[in-house]
Each structure stands twice: as structure tokens, then as C-alpha cells.
Design a protein around this motif. Structure first.
Motif, PDB file in Angstrom:
ATOM      1  N   UNK A 169      32.386  25.789   7.935  1.00  0.00           N
ATOM      2  CA  UNK A 169      31.526  24.846   7.261  1.00  0.00           C
ATOM      3  C   UNK A 169      31.136  23.686   8.487  1.00  0.00           C
ATOM      4  N   UNK A 170      30.376  23.082   8.015  1.00  0.00           N
ATOM      5  CA  UNK A 170      29.545  21.858   8.982  1.00  0.00           C
ATOM      6  C   UNK A 170      29.401  20.641   8.441  1.00  0.00           C
ATOM      7  N   UNK A 171      29.395  19.578   9.073  1.00  0.00           N
ATOM      8  CA  UNK A 171      28.932  18.306   8.462  1.00  0.00           C
ATOM      9  C   UNK A 171      27.803  17.676   9.104  1.00  0.00           C
ATOM     10  N   UNK A 172      26.750  17.362   8.532  1.00  0.00           N
ATOM     11  CA  UNK A 172      25.380  17.110   9.041  1.00  0.00           C
ATOM     12  C   UNK A 172      25.114  15.727   8.783  1.00  0.00           C
ATOM     13  N   UNK A 173      24.342  15.123   9.629  1.00  0.00           N
ATOM     14  CA  UNK A 173      24.023  13.629   9.543  1.00  0.00           C
ATOM     15  C   UNK A 173      22.447  13.537   9.588  1.00  0.00           C
ATOM     16  N   UNK A 174      21.841  12.893   8.755  1.00  0.00           N
ATOM     17  CA  UNK A 174      20.302  13.004   8.548  1.00  0.00           C
ATOM     18  C   UNK A 174      19.897  11.410   8.165  1.00  0.00           C
ATOM     19  N   UNK A 175      19.059  10.911   9.114  1.00  0.00           N
ATOM     20  CA  UNK A 175      18.406   9.563   8.730  1.00  0.00           C
ATOM     21  C   UNK A 175      16.987   9.897   8.417  1.00  0.00           C
ATOM     22  N   UNK A 176      16.240   9.372   7.365  1.00  0.00           N
ATOM     23  CA  UNK A 176      14.884   9.288   7.184  1.00  0.00           C
ATOM     24  C   UNK A 176      14.495   7.791   7.766  1.00  0.00           C
ATOM     25  N   UNK A 232      24.445  17.598  13.868  1.00  0.00           N
ATOM     26  CA  UNK A 232      25.491  17.766  13.088  1.00  0.00           C
ATOM     27  C   UNK A 232      26.600  16.717  13.680  1.00  0.00           C
ATOM     28  N   UNK A 233      27.361  16.415  12.792  1.00  0.00           N
ATOM     29  CA  UNK A 233      28.441  15.598  13.084  1.00  0.00           C
ATOM     30  C   UNK A 233      29.920  16.429  13.353  1.00  0.00           C
ATOM     31  N   UNK A 234      30.003  17.425  12.766  1.00  0.00           N
ATOM     32  CA  UNK A 234      31.292  18.459  12.967  1.00  0.00           C
ATOM     33  C   UNK A 234      31.163  19.809  12.714  1.00  0.00           C
ATOM     34  N   UNK A 257      27.537  29.005  17.947  1.00  0.00           N
ATOM     35  CA  UNK A 257      27.314  28.485  19.482  1.00  0.00           C
ATOM     36  C   UNK A 257      25.848  27.766  19.439  1.00  0.00           C
ATOM     37  N   UNK A 258      24.794  28.353  18.614  1.00  0.00           N
ATOM     38  CA  UNK A 258      23.673  27.710  18.665  1.00  0.00           C
ATOM     39  C   UNK A 258      23.590  26.280  17.852  1.00  0.00           C
ATOM     40  N   UNK A 259      24.404  26.395  16.849  1.00  0.00           N
ATOM     41  CA  UNK A 259      24.800  25.227  15.923  1.00  0.00           C
ATOM     42  C   UNK A 259      25.260  24.081  16.707  1.00  0.00           C
ATOM     43  N   UNK A 260      26.044  24.279  17.897  1.00  0.00           N
ATOM     44  CA  UNK A 260      26.592  23.310  18.797  1.00  0.00           C
ATOM     45  C   UNK A 260      25.655  22.488  19.407  1.00  0.00           C
ATOM     46  N   UNK A 261      24.393  22.955  19.723  1.00  0.00           N
ATOM     47  CA  UNK A 261      23.389  22.294  20.446  1.00  0.00           C
ATOM     48  C   UNK A 261      22.986  21.282  19.622  1.00  0.00           C
ATOM     49  N   UNK A 262      23.026  21.234  18.247  1.00  0.00           N
ATOM     50  CA  UNK A 262      22.723  20.144  17.411  1.00  0.00           C
ATOM     51  C   UNK A 262      23.781  19.127  17.209  1.00  0.00           C
ATOM     52  N   UNK A 263      24.882  19.217  17.689  1.00  0.00           N
ATOM     53  CA  UNK A 263      26.048  18.129  17.620  1.00  0.00           C
ATOM     54  C   UNK A 263      25.659  16.965  18.127  1.00  0.00           C
ATOM     55  N   UNK A 264      26.017  16.110  17.545  1.00  0.00           N
ATOM     56  CA  UNK A 264      25.806  14.220  18.065  1.00  0.00           C
ATOM     57  C   UNK A 264      26.471  14.209  19.458  1.00  0.00           C
TER      58      UNK A 264
END
Length: 131
Positions: A85-92, A78-80, A124-131
Motif C-alpha cells: 500500500x501507499x499513502x499519497x498527498x495531493x494539493x489542488x 507520496x507520504x509513505x 523503486x519507481x514510486x520512491x521517486x515521488x516520496x516527499x
């Protein structure tokens, strides 16, 4: 960051023997759900709070194709995080080489699809995925 492995199936290929462009969106969704499950917030847990997370924007950059039998790694972070809302970054990647980059914007809504603030414990849980 969370990493999900995808094995390309032959039925996902287009006439050029590449993964169909629309199929990549399914890969990205699968990986986001796996990332949510990894932090204890699968679809059932989110719905139990009276909320859902919906994609409102997907920006995708295709770098090179994948084909049948390939093993892909989808890296999700997650970027933000914002209130609703949230902005996610995904790379394949294939063999550590990025073949697709995506930025996904997701919004939290109630179960009728109306915008809603993300529940604090979920945030709070989503914050663990922050870059």
C-alpha cells in the motif's frame, strides 16, 4: 513531487457555479495517473505485471471553490510506501493558493482484486515521488 495542470470545464460545475465536489476526485485521479506515467508506470505497465493500484481511502478537505475557466495545479507526492500500500498527498491550488488538500490510501492488488505486494521495480519507481 509531480504537478498536473487542470482546466475547469463549465460542465463540471454545480448549481452554485462551483466545481462539483465529486469532480475533484476525478481531478485527483487524473493527477495520480499522470504522476505514475511520469515515472514510467502508467496503467498498462502496471497491468502488464499482473497488478493494479486501487484507492481504498480518500480524505479530502475543501478549502475554497474553483469555478469555470479556472486553471488549477494538482501537486502529487507520496507520504509513505509499504509492501502492498501507499499513502499519497495531493494539493489542488489556484494561483498558488491551496483550495483542496487530500490524503489518498492506495493498495496494490492482483488483477482479480486480491491484495498483493507491490512489485519491487514498481516500488523503486514510486520512491521517486516520496516527499
Amino acid at each position: 513531487m509531480h504537478e498536473t495542470t487542470i482546466h475547469v470545464r463549465w460542465g463540471e460545475l454545480d448549481p452554485y457555479h462551483h466545481v462539483n465536489h465529486a469532480t475533484y476526485l476525478s481531478y485527483l485521479e487524473h493527477a495520480r495517473i499522470a504522476a505514475l506515467e511520469s515515472i514510467g508506470w502508467g496503467m498498462d505497465e502496471i497491468a502488464a505485471t499482473g497488478h493494479q493500484v486501487v484507492v481504498v481511502r480518500a480524505d479530502v478537505r475543501f478549502r475554497s471553490p474553483a469555478t469555470g475557466g479556472d486553471e488549477l495545479a494538482v501537486r502529487t507526492s507520496i507520504l509513505e510506501l509499504r509492501g502492498a500500500s501507499s499513502r499519497w498527498r495531493q494539493v489542488i491550488a489556484q494561483a498558488e493558493e491551496p483550495i483542496l488538500e487530500a490524503e489518498i490510501t492506495a493498495a496494490c492488488t492482483d488483477l482479480r482484486g486480491r491484495p498483493a505486494r507491490t512489485p519491487a521495480e514498481f516500488q523503486e519507481a514510486l520512491a521517486s515521488l516520496l516527499e
